[in-house]
Every structure is written in structure tokens, then in C-alpha cells.
Scaffold this motif. Structure first.
Motif, mmCIF file in Angstrom:
data_model
loop_
_atom_site.group_PDB
_atom_site.id
_atom_site.type_symbol
_atom_site.label_atom_id
_atom_site.label_comp_id
_atom_site.label_asym_id
_atom_site.label_seq_id
_atom_site.Cartn_x
_atom_site.Cartn_y
_atom_site.Cartn_z
ATOM 1 N N LYS A 163 49.220 2.624 -34.974
ATOM 2 C CA LYS A 163 48.218 3.495 -35.322
ATOM 3 C C LYS A 163 47.168 2.613 -35.872
ATOM 4 N N LYS A 164 47.807 1.490 -36.837
ATOM 5 C CA LYS A 164 46.685 0.842 -37.629
ATOM 6 C C LYS A 164 46.338 -0.564 -36.954
ATOM 7 N N TRP A 165 46.850 -0.780 -35.865
ATOM 8 C CA TRP A 165 46.525 -1.919 -35.223
ATOM 9 C C TRP A 165 45.028 -1.778 -34.712
ATOM 10 N N LYS A 166 44.472 -3.007 -34.304
ATOM 11 C CA LYS A 166 42.978 -3.020 -33.851
ATOM 12 C C LYS A 166 43.096 -4.139 -32.624
ATOM 13 N N TYR A 167 42.440 -3.765 -31.669
ATOM 14 C CA TYR A 167 42.482 -4.468 -30.360
ATOM 15 C C TYR A 167 41.229 -5.067 -29.996
ATOM 16 N N LYS A 168 41.137 -5.895 -29.282
ATOM 17 C CA LYS A 168 39.568 -6.454 -28.530
ATOM 18 C C LYS A 168 39.833 -5.558 -27.460
ATOM 19 N N PRO A 169 38.724 -4.574 -27.425
ATOM 20 C CA PRO A 169 38.541 -3.425 -26.193
ATOM 21 C C PRO A 169 38.389 -4.440 -24.825
ATOM 22 N N LYS A 170 38.816 -3.687 -23.920
ATOM 23 C CA LYS A 170 38.653 -4.416 -22.490
ATOM 24 C C LYS A 170 37.081 -4.190 -22.237
ATOM 25 N N VAL A 171 36.557 -5.174 -21.567
ATOM 26 C CA VAL A 171 35.263 -5.055 -21.026
ATOM 27 C C VAL A 171 34.980 -5.311 -19.615
ATOM 28 N N GLU A 172 34.026 -4.279 -19.216
ATOM 29 C CA GLU A 172 34.126 -4.110 -17.838
ATOM 30 C C GLU A 172 32.465 -4.017 -17.426
ATOM 31 N N ASN A 173 32.049 -5.040 -16.839
ATOM 32 C CA ASN A 173 30.768 -5.066 -16.544
ATOM 33 C C ASN A 173 29.755 -5.283 -18.024
ATOM 34 N N GLY A 174 30.409 -5.934 -18.760
ATOM 35 C CA GLY A 174 29.673 -6.094 -20.018
ATOM 36 C C GLY A 174 29.737 -4.772 -21.074
ATOM 37 N N ASN A 175 30.504 -3.822 -20.584
ATOM 38 C CA ASN A 175 30.740 -2.608 -21.556
ATOM 39 C C ASN A 175 32.234 -2.531 -21.745
ATOM 40 N N ALA A 176 32.282 -2.023 -23.074
ATOM 41 C CA ALA A 176 33.596 -2.001 -23.657
ATOM 42 C C ALA A 176 34.066 -0.673 -22.844
ATOM 43 N N ILE A 177 35.420 -0.597 -22.317
ATOM 44 C CA ILE A 177 35.863 0.683 -21.794
ATOM 45 C C ILE A 177 37.348 0.964 -22.403
ATOM 46 N N GLU A 178 37.668 2.187 -22.203
ATOM 47 C CA GLU A 178 39.102 2.656 -22.678
ATOM 48 C C GLU A 178 40.144 1.990 -21.750
#
Lengths: 178, 304
Positions: free
Chosen positions: B274-289
């Protein structure tokens, strides 16, 4: 509810009602007036600290039970001391004073015969006829079972009666001789 | 009934100690047998005489000094001050059962507290000299975004991966919480390898796999799980496989344990993740879940 409320009056009443009976019982157990007084006094001091609500409805039995325990606890302790004293003192001496013998002579026949009974028999008979306890109450005080109390009472009375009848027969024989 | 017992019953009758049933039996016998009747009458007479003699028996009396001393104590019991003094002077043998139990419980509690502080002091004084092996929690095995074709039930794929050059399943006992250790075989390592994992609780340096692509989720900060004490004491090792979502901020969302070798590790693994941090996934230049990300955390003891 304050358990001390009116305790003074109650204690005095209990003392007036039962102290003499208790002292006589203590005297029979100890055989010594001072020790009897001490044990009875200690009993009333313990009553002072007792929870009135718990003992009030059976205070007479409570007094006799506590007094008996005090005397027997003391006897246990003194037993060891007496042994030591007997070892220290060479020989022995007659400790029965003349006045004790005179006292004995003035006692009734049945009281004389009581001395021939076992300590248990004497105790249950005295608790019954001097202090008016039931078999169950005597059992509570002495730690004996009710049936045991009944047995001791019966055998004690039977022995007394037998001795008494023999005494009467001896008296009758003496009167016939004269 | 023996003759002795019968006599005993007569004595009890004379003394009023019989039950109603026994009493009526004796009275019936008295009525039917004059000998029994005479015996009872004689017993009563004898007992009356004994009672008289015993009542006349001399007995000592309390001395005036003793009587006064007792009266003084009785008076004391009637005043508030005296009552307080009595309570303070109260001998231990006069305490009720409840009070005695209270005293014992108090003594036990005091002893427990004393032992607690003693142990605490001993532990403090022993800092830095612990001989216990330090537990180690192994780092990430896999960070894998779900691929549509891999969502098919894992059971059906098992034979295929067994045939491949898959890593051997863990030797630790498998707990009841997951579908089994076959999930280990399925997951191909995409994230950084375990032995090159950076220190726990630190920001990870850029991986050769970064910058992230649309298909990868790379942790940039992670916290080492706390090795469960009970597992450490029992020298127990294992693993936990967790599925979760990486939100647009790169935070771990809705972690769920999907399998584990032993549920004793589950809580520690989830809490750390729960304390981890990820680099969010980027799709078409926008971060997505990113949903359905799975990870396997290994719990290994250093000297195992």
C-alpha cells in the motif's frame, strides 16, 4: 449499606447474651481460666472486624467455631513448646493442687462421670446441653459429620447413664450395709 | 437395623433430632412396645438431670479489665474515626474472601508490571548484541500488467508452462488462501530482477526498462514488508501474490491477496504494498489507471 451502623449496640448485645456461655465452653476446652478468657476475648475482637451481615443470623455458632479454632491453633503451637519444657525439666511434680481435688468432690455425680468420656463425647454433650446447639450446628462447630455427632452423643449419654446407674446401685448397697 | 442404631435413633428422638418420618416410626414403636416407651421416658428423665448438672457447672467470668477493654473496642466501632482506625488495624485473617482475592490479584498485577519493566530494561541493555539472524524479505518478483490473453483461467495453462523452462515452484508449504503455487509459474518476470532490487523505502533509480511504456508498471518507491515475528520464530519462508490497481497518481489501490504460501505473510505484504509508488501508465499522453496488476513478494530468511 454501612456495615458499621449500630454495630456497637449489636456487639454489646451479642456479648451480654453469649459471653458467659462461650467462656464456659472455652474453659472446658482449655482447662485453664486465663486461657479461656483470652480465647473468648480474642473471639469478640474478631467479631468486631467481621462482616455483620454475614454472621448476624448465626452469630452464636460463629462465636463458638472461632473460639474453638483459636484454642486449637494455640494448643498446636504450645504442644511443641511443652515438649521442649518437659525435656528441659528433669523429673516431674504433681501439678494438681488440693483445691482442685476439693472442687471435684463438690461436683455432681454426672459431671464426675463426664470426665471419663472422650474429649469428643464431652464436647458434643456440652455443646448440646450447655449451649443448646443442634446436631447440625455442633457438626459445623466441631468439623464432624452430623452422623458422627449423633453417634458420639448417643454413646456418650449411654456411658453416662450406665455409670450413673452403677453409682446408684453402689449407693443402695452402702445404705443396705449400714 | 442393628440394636445399636435403634438406640441411637431413640436418643435422637429424645433430643428432637429426627425427621418427621423417623419420628413417627419411633412413636409407632413406642405405642406398640411398652419397653421402647419406658426406654424413651427414662432417657428423657436422665437427660433432664444431666442438663441440670451441666447448667450448674461452674465457669470463669470475664475480669472487669477485660470487659472494659472490650467495651472500649465496641465504642470505637461506633465512631467514624474509630472505624477508620479499625480498618487500618484490620488483621489479614479477618478479611473476606473477596478482599483476600483482591490482595492476591493486586500482588500478581504488581509482579507482572515489575517483570515487564525488568524485561524491557534487559532488552534495552541487550541492543546491538542480538544473535538472531536478521530476517530478509525478498523483493519483487514480477510486476505485470494484465494481458488480455492471460486472463484465461490459470489452471488451463498449467500443463503448457510446466512443459516450458519455467522456474520450479517454491518448496515452502502452500497455504489455504490461494489457488495454488501454479501462479508462480505463469508469471514471466518483467520487472527488475530480485537480486538487483534497490534498498527498501527508497526512490528507485531509473531502470533500463524505463521510460515506461503503455504496457509496463514500474515501481518508483517501495517499502520492505515487515517479516512476521511468528514466521521468523518458526523459520518459515514463503510468498504472497497480490493483485491490485495502480491509480493515475501511481498509488496502489485495492490490493487483494490472490494466493500465498501461508496466510501469515498476507497482512505484512499488503501493508507494505500500500505504501509503494508506481509510475502510472500513460496512454495517449494521459495517465490512466492500470487494473489487475499482480505482484509476488517473497519472504526469505537470510540464513535459510
Amino acid at each position: 449499606m454501612n456495615s458499621f451502623a449500630g454495630k456497637n449496640e449489636w456487639l454489646k448485645e451479642v456479648f451480654e447474651t453469649h459471653s458467659q456461655m462461650l467462656l464456659r465452653y472455652a474453659f472446658k476446652l482449655t482447662g485453664d481460666e486465663d486461657q479461656a478468657r483470652e480465647a473468648a476475648q480474642e473471639t469478640f475482637l474478631r467479631l468486631l472486624y467481621a462482616n455483620r451481615r454475614r454472621v448476624e443470623d448465626r452469630v452464636k455458632r460463629w462465636l463458638f467455631t472461632v473460639c474453638r479454632n483459636i484454642i486449637f491453633d494455640k494448643k498446636k503451637k504450645e504442644k511443641r513448646m511443652y515438649r521442649l519444657k518437659e525435656d528441659e525439666v528433669a523429673g516431674g511434680k504433681d501439678t494438681a493442687p488440693l483445691e482442685v481435688l476439693e472442687k471435684k468432690q463438690s461436683r455432681g455425680v454426672l459431671l464426675e462421670l463426664m470426665d471419663s468420656l472422650s474429649e469428643n463425647q464431652q464436647e458434643v454433650i456440652r455443646l448440646r446441653f450447655q449451649s443448646d446447639f443442634t446436631y447440625k450446628e455442633i457438626a459445623d462447630i466441631t468439623g464432624l459429620s452430623i452422623s458422627n455427632v449423633g453417634f458420639l452423643m448417643h454413646t456418650g449419654l449411654k456411658a453416662l447413664r450406665k455409670g450413673f446407674l452403677e453409682h446408684l446401685a453402689q449407693d443402695a448397697a452402702k445404705a443396705g450395709v449400714q | 437395623m442393628t440394636p445399636e442404631l435403634k438406640d441411637e435413633m431413640l436418643t435422637a428422638y429424645v433430643l428432637g433430632e429426627l425427621s418427621a418420618e423417623d419420628k413417627s416410626r419411633v412413636e409407632k414403636a413406642m405405642h406398640e412396645n411398652p419397653g421402647v416407651n419406658n426406654e424413651v421416658l427414662e432417657s428423657k428423665e436422665f437427660i433432664n438431670q444431666l442438663r441440670e448438672e451441666l447448667a450448674a457447672e461452674t465457669a470463669p467470668t470475664f475480669s472487669n479489665a477485660q470487659r472494659n477493654a472490650l467495651d472500649a473496642r465496641f465504642e470505637l466501632a461506633s465512631t467514624a474515626k474509630g472505624r477508620a482506625r479499625m480498618i487500618l488495624e484490620k488483621p489479614i485473617y479477618t478479611l473476606g474472601r473477596g478482599a483476600r482475592m483482591g490482595l492476591i490479584a493486586g500482588a500478581a498485577a504488581a509482579m507482572t508490571i515489575a517483570l515487564f519493566f525488568t524485561m524491557s530494561a534487559l532488552i534495552k541493555s541487550g541492543d546491538g548484541v542480538s544473535t538472531d539472524p536478521l530476517p530478509k524479505v525478498a523483493s519483487i518478483e514480477v510486476v505485470r500488467p494484465p494481458e488480455p490473453e492471460e486472463i484465461v483461467p490459470e489452471e488451463s495453462k498449467l500443463p503448457k508452462f510446466k512443459a516450458d523452462d519455467a522456474p520450479p515452484p517454491p518448496t515452502v508449504p502452500v497455504g489455504p488462501t490461494g489457488p495454488g503455487n501454479n501462479t508462480v509459474i505463469i508469471a514471466p518476470p518483467i520487472g527488475p530482477p530480485t537480486d538487483t532490487a534497490p534498498p527498501v523505502g527508497e526512490v528507485l533509480p531509473s531502470s533500463p526498462l524505463t521510460p515506461p511504456t503503455d504496457a509496463t508498471a514500474i515501481p518508483v518507491f517501495r517499502v520492505q514488508p515487515i517479516y512476521p515475528e511468528i514466521a521468523r520464530q518458526q523459520r518459515l519462508e514463503g510468498w504472497v501474490r497480490i493483485q491490485f490497481t495502480i491509480n493515475t497518481e501511481g498509488k496502489v489501490k485495492d490490493p487483494v491477496v490472490i494466493s500465498s504460501s501461508n496466510e501469515v505473510f498476507d497482512r505484512a505484504a499488503v501493508q507494505a504494498l500500500k505504501k509503494w509508488k508506481y509510475k502510472p501508465k500513460v496512454e495517449n499522453g494521459n495517465a490512466i489507471e492500470t487494473h489487475g496488476v499482480t505482484i509476488k513478494l517473497m519472504f526469505e530468511l537470510e540464513d535459510a
